[in-house]
Enzyme design. Structure first.
Site, PDB file in Angstrom:
ATOM      1  N   PRO A   1      32.259  -6.557  18.727  1.00 33.34           N
ATOM      2  CA  PRO A   1      31.606  -6.487  19.732  1.00 33.34           C
ATOM      3  C   PRO A   1      30.900  -5.161  19.691  1.00 33.34           C
ATOM      4  O   PRO A   1      31.138  -4.068  19.020  1.00 33.34           O
ATOM      5  CB  PRO A   1      32.661  -6.006  21.004  1.00 33.34           C
ATOM      6  CG  PRO A   1      34.072  -6.463  20.065  1.00 33.34           C
ATOM      7  CD  PRO A   1      33.788  -6.389  18.735  1.00 33.34           C
ATOM      8  N   GLU A   2      29.474  -5.315  19.796  1.00 35.65           N
ATOM      9  CA  GLU A   2      28.350  -4.142  19.784  1.00 35.65           C
ATOM     10  C   GLU A   2      27.657  -4.200  21.236  1.00 35.65           C
ATOM     11  O   GLU A   2      28.666  -4.672  21.989  1.00 35.65           O
ATOM     12  CB  GLU A   2      27.468  -4.528  18.893  1.00 35.65           C
ATOM     13  CG  GLU A   2      27.915  -4.619  17.271  1.00 35.65           C
ATOM     14  CD  GLU A   2      26.897  -4.601  16.220  1.00 35.65           C
ATOM     15  OE1 GLU A   2      25.848  -4.402  16.464  1.00 35.65           O
ATOM     16  OE2 GLU A   2      27.107  -5.198  15.081  1.00 35.65           O
TER      17      GLU A   2
ATOM     18  N   HIS B   1      48.929 -10.834  21.265  1.00 37.08           N
ATOM     19  CA  HIS B   1      47.863  -9.693  20.881  1.00 37.08           C
ATOM     20  C   HIS B   1      47.390  -9.460  22.384  1.00 37.08           C
ATOM     21  O   HIS B   1      46.436  -8.780  22.301  1.00 37.08           O
ATOM     22  CB  HIS B   1      46.623 -10.441  20.271  1.00 37.08           C
ATOM     23  CG  HIS B   1      47.000 -10.812  18.865  1.00 37.08           C
ATOM     24  ND1 HIS B   1      47.834  -9.852  17.868  1.00 37.08           N
ATOM     25  CD2 HIS B   1      47.123 -12.055  18.014  1.00 37.08           C
ATOM     26  CE1 HIS B   1      47.951 -10.414  16.680  1.00 37.08           C
ATOM     27  NE2 HIS B   1      47.891 -11.622  16.799  1.00 37.08           N
TER      28      HIS B   1
ATOM     29  N   ARG C   1      43.489  -6.751  16.172  1.00 33.51           N
ATOM     30  CA  ARG C   1      43.618  -5.649  15.378  1.00 33.51           C
ATOM     31  C   ARG C   1      44.058  -4.223  15.723  1.00 33.51           C
ATOM     32  O   ARG C   1      43.922  -3.307  15.137  1.00 33.51           O
ATOM     33  CB  ARG C   1      42.257  -5.640  14.660  1.00 33.51           C
ATOM     34  CG  ARG C   1      42.262  -6.566  13.638  1.00 33.51           C
ATOM     35  CD  ARG C   1      40.971  -6.888  12.742  1.00 33.51           C
ATOM     36  NE  ARG C   1      40.988  -7.864  12.179  1.00 33.51           N
ATOM     37  CZ  ARG C   1      39.972  -8.750  11.642  1.00 33.51           C
ATOM     38  NH1 ARG C   1      38.860  -7.814  11.402  1.00 33.51           N
ATOM     39  NH2 ARG C   1      39.741  -9.644  10.912  1.00 33.51           N
TER      40      ARG C   1
ATOM     41  N   ARG D   1      17.509  13.985  10.088  1.00 34.60           N
ATOM     42  CA  ARG D   1      18.756  13.596   9.413  1.00 34.60           C
ATOM     43  C   ARG D   1      18.226  13.149   8.054  1.00 34.60           C
ATOM     44  O   ARG D   1      17.426  12.130   7.831  1.00 34.60           O
ATOM     45  CB  ARG D   1      19.352  12.225  10.271  1.00 34.60           C
ATOM     46  CG  ARG D   1      19.305  12.667  11.597  1.00 34.60           C
ATOM     47  CD  ARG D   1      20.571  13.741  11.948  1.00 34.60           C
ATOM     48  NE  ARG D   1      21.659  13.109  11.320  1.00 34.60           N
ATOM     49  CZ  ARG D   1      22.722  12.362  11.989  1.00 34.60           C
ATOM     50  NH1 ARG D   1      22.438  12.115  13.191  1.00 34.60           N
ATOM     51  NH2 ARG D   1      23.833  12.198  11.517  1.00 34.60           N
TER      52      ARG D   1
END
Length: 273
Positions: A4-5, A91, A109, A153
């Site tokens: 999931p983004e 789960h 997970r 950066r």
DNA sequence: CACGGATCCTGATGGC
DNA sequence: TGCCATCAGGATCCGT
């Protein structure tokens, strides 16, 4: 597994936000421990109303009367909100019955989390949300500011995008996709990106994320929204998970490299250093 | 202090 | 019901 983004989280939000608004929490059931503890006794939530569901980065924010729940899907989490659910599976690690339906988080997970905060200024909320960059699909994502932030950066642009401190929601799939659209090699130092190329990237990030939201989120294997409907971005990935396959634009073989212990995919011909 | 690496977890996959 | 190693990855934490 789903990854999931931002688009997947937004699609999930859209699929149940209207239906859960106004619901009263009737019971809360926890499964195995998730990444972080809930942070309150489950009974604390009973009787409260879910006012609305917002999103910040990859967090779903369920505004409650007198507090909020921060829900993160981790990398394998999915949320359903419906009336008729089978018994809790191995789960299913969070379930909340409400007057309007049952919200359930399934996360094999357990990198995901459901965290209670008394308000957004609560230290736990600040810890999780305080450092996040701007929303890529909002008005705050301004090019000038973006370019300035990149200038500061020294890391590879792919890593900077994944970091989420400049702009949130760009995960491993969309980072590769956006950099392909912008024609930028993922290994380029962020500070070295010229203004015109930064502009390309700024547009590419918005485009790839907006398109994925519009199409219902990506599906590597089993992403589905809170109604169980599947997305189909995977059918259109330009580079992600296409190592060795011909570039859809120039037919050069797509390359796979590892950055920060994660796979990056790019076309050496279309994406210049 | 910016950066890079380790870490959490379990299912899918592939080699033998 | 074959076994085992490897991989996937969001985000925090920690060491340099």
């Amino acid at each position: 597994m789903t990854m999931p983004e931002l688009p997947e989280v937004e699609v999930t939000r859209l699929s149940f936000a209207d239906r859960i608004a106004g619901a009263t929490i009737l019971s809360v059931t926890m499964g195995k421990p998730l990444r972080w503890a809930l942070g309150c006794a489950p009974e604390t939530l009973l009787g409260r109303q879910v006012l609305q569901v917002r999103r910040r980065g990859k967090y779903l924010l369920l505004d409650l009367t007198g507090g909020l729940l921060l829900v993160h899907l981790g990398m394998s989490g999915s949320v359903v909100f419906t009336d008729h659910l089978p018994a809790l599976g191995k789960h299913d690690h969070f379930e909340m019955q409400t007057s309007l339906g049952t919200l359930r988080l399934n996360d094999p997970r357990r990198f995901g989390a459901v965290v209670y905060a008394s308000s957004e200024s609560d230290p736990i909320a600040q810890k999780l949300l305080g450092h996040l960059g701007v929303e890529p699909l909002g008005d705050d994502f301004e090019f000038t500011e973006f370019h300035l932030a990149l200038k500061a950066r020294q890391t590879a642009i792919k890593q900077v995008l994944l970091g989420g401190e400049i702009v949130v929601g760009v995960g491993n799939i969309y980072a590769s996709e956006a950099l392909f659209l912008a024609g930028i090699r993922p290994t380029v130092r962020a500070s070295k990106i010229s203004k015109p190329r930064a502009l390309q990237l700024h547009m590419a990030i918005r485009q790839v994320l907006a398109e994925a939201v519009a199409k219902g989120g990506s599906t590597l294997r089993d992403f589905s929204n809170a109604n169980g409907e599947q997305g189909h971005f995977q059918l259109e990935a330009m580079v992600y998970d296409r190592a060795g396959l011909p570039c859809r634009r120039c037919e050069s073989p797509i390359r796979r490299i590892v950055q920060g212990q994660r796979s990056t995919f790019y076309c050496a011909n279309c994406q210049k250093p």
